[in-house]
Structure formats: structure tokens, C-alpha cells
Design a protein around this motif. Structure first.
Motif, short mmCIF file in Angstrom:
data_model
loop_
_atom_site.label_atom_id
_atom_site.label_comp_id
_atom_site.label_asym_id
_atom_site.label_seq_id
_atom_site.Cartn_x
_atom_site.Cartn_y
_atom_site.Cartn_z
N GLY A 16 0.79 -1.23 0.00
CA GLY A 16 0.00 0.00 0.00
C GLY A 16 0.82 1.27 0.00
N ASP A 17 2.05 1.21 0.55
CA ASP A 17 2.88 2.41 0.60
C ASP A 17 3.50 2.75 -0.75
N GLY A 18 3.40 1.82 -1.71
CA GLY A 18 3.95 2.04 -3.03
C GLY A 18 5.46 1.94 -3.11
N ILE A 19 6.09 1.51 -2.02
CA ILE A 19 7.56 1.44 -1.95
C ILE A 19 8.07 0.02 -1.77
N HIS A 20 7.42 -0.71 -0.87
CA HIS A 20 7.92 -2.03 -0.50
C HIS A 20 7.22 -3.14 -1.31
N PRO A 21 7.98 -4.02 -1.91
CA PRO A 21 7.41 -5.07 -2.77
C PRO A 21 6.50 -6.02 -2.01
N THR A 22 5.51 -6.54 -2.74
CA THR A 22 4.66 -7.61 -2.24
C THR A 22 5.42 -8.93 -2.35
N VAL A 23 4.75 -10.01 -2.01
CA VAL A 23 5.36 -11.34 -2.14
C VAL A 23 5.80 -11.58 -3.59
N GLU A 24 4.93 -11.24 -4.54
CA GLU A 24 5.27 -11.44 -5.95
C GLU A 24 6.38 -10.49 -6.38
N GLY A 25 6.36 -9.28 -5.83
CA GLY A 25 7.43 -8.34 -6.13
C GLY A 25 8.78 -8.81 -5.63
N GLN A 26 8.78 -9.41 -4.46
CA GLN A 26 10.03 -9.93 -3.90
C GLN A 26 10.62 -11.02 -4.78
N LYS A 27 9.77 -11.80 -5.41
CA LYS A 27 10.26 -12.85 -6.30
C LYS A 27 11.02 -12.25 -7.49
N LEU A 28 10.52 -11.13 -8.00
CA LEU A 28 11.19 -10.48 -9.13
C LEU A 28 12.49 -9.81 -8.66
N VAL A 29 12.47 -9.26 -7.45
CA VAL A 29 13.70 -8.69 -6.89
C VAL A 29 14.76 -9.78 -6.76
N ALA A 30 14.33 -10.95 -6.30
CA ALA A 30 15.27 -12.08 -6.17
C ALA A 30 15.89 -12.44 -7.52
N GLU A 31 15.10 -12.35 -8.58
CA GLU A 31 15.63 -12.64 -9.92
C GLU A 31 16.68 -11.62 -10.32
N ASN A 32 16.45 -10.34 -9.98
CA ASN A 32 17.43 -9.30 -10.28
C ASN A 32 18.74 -9.55 -9.56
#
Length: 232
Positions: free
Chosen positions: A207-223
Motif C-alpha cells: 500500500g505504501d507504493g515502496i515495498h514489494p509484495t510477495v510477488e514483487g520480492q520474487k522479481l527482486v530475487a531474480e534481479n
């Protein structure tokens, strides 16, 4: 006849004790071999348990703010490592709200003699607060220097960061350039942008628009994995 029986009994007793002696020696030899095998098994087990270490040192992005610890990208990296049978243990040293100034002071507490890879993920909070560019760069430089001094054989990865244009285009551009400049000057690996394909996408952020969700974290892990994997 008595003497003959006596001699026979003596001979039988001698054979009996000889058999006991041989059996006893055999048991001792078997026990010794079992002990040696046991020692070898213990050594192998200890060697297997020991593993190399990867330190993720960062802020709330590394800590997995708003999520369970196992959902943060360092934990996802650990899962990838385990699936490949690699002998590495991930240590998540993320702390929400961390700036490069506070991280510089905390780094000494988390460094260990046997760290093999150190990922530095700091600077986002500096950018959001408008910390002077020179100060942020100097703090990151000091952390890199400390790792190189304390762990000369450790590999270092610097996580690049970008910020919204709130502070103006000049500050934003200079901030983004901190990370590739340092990586080039220090000849260390760089994750160009930690939040690539995640930042600014509502469904991948909380909701804060800054911190990734669970799915977002998966993409960060790929990076992260794209830069980390070649180091194994």
C-alpha cells in the motif's frame, strides 16, 4: 592312564584358552575398525554441515518489510541455492529505516571472518530524505573499504537504487550514478537497479507504493540472482 588323561585335559584347556584369545583379538580388531569408521563418518558429517556464507546487508527492502521473513528476497535466494545443492547459507541482515550512515556504524557488528559474499543494499532511505550525494557516496565507500579490509577474499555486490523525481532531476540523476560509479571504481559487481520491473507497478508493491509484495520480492530475487549466480 591318569597321566594320559591329565595330559589330554591340559591340551584341551590350552586349545580352549587359545581359541578365547584369538576370538578376543578378533573382537578387539573389529571394534577398532568400527571406531575408525565411526571417526571417519563424523569427519565427513562435520565437513558436510559447514557451509559458505552470503551476507545481505541492507534496509527494509532486504528485511522484507510488511512480509514474513521467509518471503523476503534473501530467503528466496536461499531456496534457489538449496535447489541447486550449493553449500551456501544466506544471512539476512536487513534493518528497516537503515541509512548509509547508520549502516556504516552497524556493519562491524554483522561481519564475520568467514563471509564469502557480501551484498550491500543501502542508500534508498538517503535518497528519499535528500541526504547530500557526497555523504551517501562516502558512507558506501567506507562500507566497501571495511569489507575489503576485514574480508579480503570476500566478493562484494553493490545493489543499485533509483528514487522518484521528488528531489529534482539533478539530485535524482546524481543519486542513481553513485552506484555504478562506485562499482566501477572499486571493481565490484553491481545490480544495476534492485527494483527493476517492480518499482512503480502498483500490483507488485504494498500500500505504501515502496515495498514489494510477495510477488514483487520474487522479481527482486531474480534481479539479484542474475548477478549472484556467476559467483558460485
Amino acid at each position: 592312564m591318569i597321566k594320559k588323561n591329565s595330559a589330554l585335559n591340559t591340551s584341551l584347556m590350552f586349545c580352549y584358552f587359545l581359541m578365547l584369545f584369538v576370538a578376543s583379538c578378533g573382537e578387539k580388531k573389529q571394534q577398532k575398525e568400527e571406531n575408525e569408521v565411526s571417526v571417519e563418518e563424523e569427519v565427513v558429517e562435520e565437513t558436510t554441515v559447514s557451509s559458505k556464507k552470503i551476507l545481505f546487508f541492507g534496509d527494509s527492502l532486504t528485511a522484507g518489510y510488511g512480509l514474513e521473513l521467509g518471503q523476503a528476497f534473501p530467503s528466496i535466494i536461499q531456496q534457489k541455492i538449496d535447489s541447486l545443492g550449493l553449500n551456501y547459507t544466506v544471512i539476512n541482515a536487513g534493518l528497516s529505516g537503515e541509512t548509509t550512515a547508520s549502516g556504516k556504524n552497524r556493519l562491524d557488528w554483522v561481519l564475520e571472518d568467514d563471509m564469502d559474499i557480501v551484498i550491500i543494499e543501502l542508500g534508498a532511505n538517503d535518497g528519499l530524505r535528500g541526504v547530500p550525494i557526497a555523504e551517501t557516496k562516502a558512507n558506501l565507500q567506507e562500507m566497501i573499504d571495511q569489507v575489503q579490509q576485514d574480508l579480503p577474499n570476500a566478493k562484494i555486490i553493490l545493489a543499485g537504487m533509483k528514487i522518484p523525481p521528488n528531489m529534482g532531476p539533478e539530485y535524482t540523476s546524481q543519486f542513481e550514478n553513485i552506484f555504478p560509479t562506485l562499482a566501477q571504481e572499486e571493481n565490484i559487481a553491481l545490480i544495476p537497479f534492485l527494483l527493476e520491473d517492480v518499482a512503480g507497478i502498483p500490483e507488485l508493491n504494498q500500500g505504501d507504493g515502496i515495498h514489494p509484495t510477495v510477488e514483487g520480492q520474487k522479481l527482486v530475487a531474480e534481479n539479484v540472482w542474475e548477478v549472484l549466480k556467476p559467483m558460485f
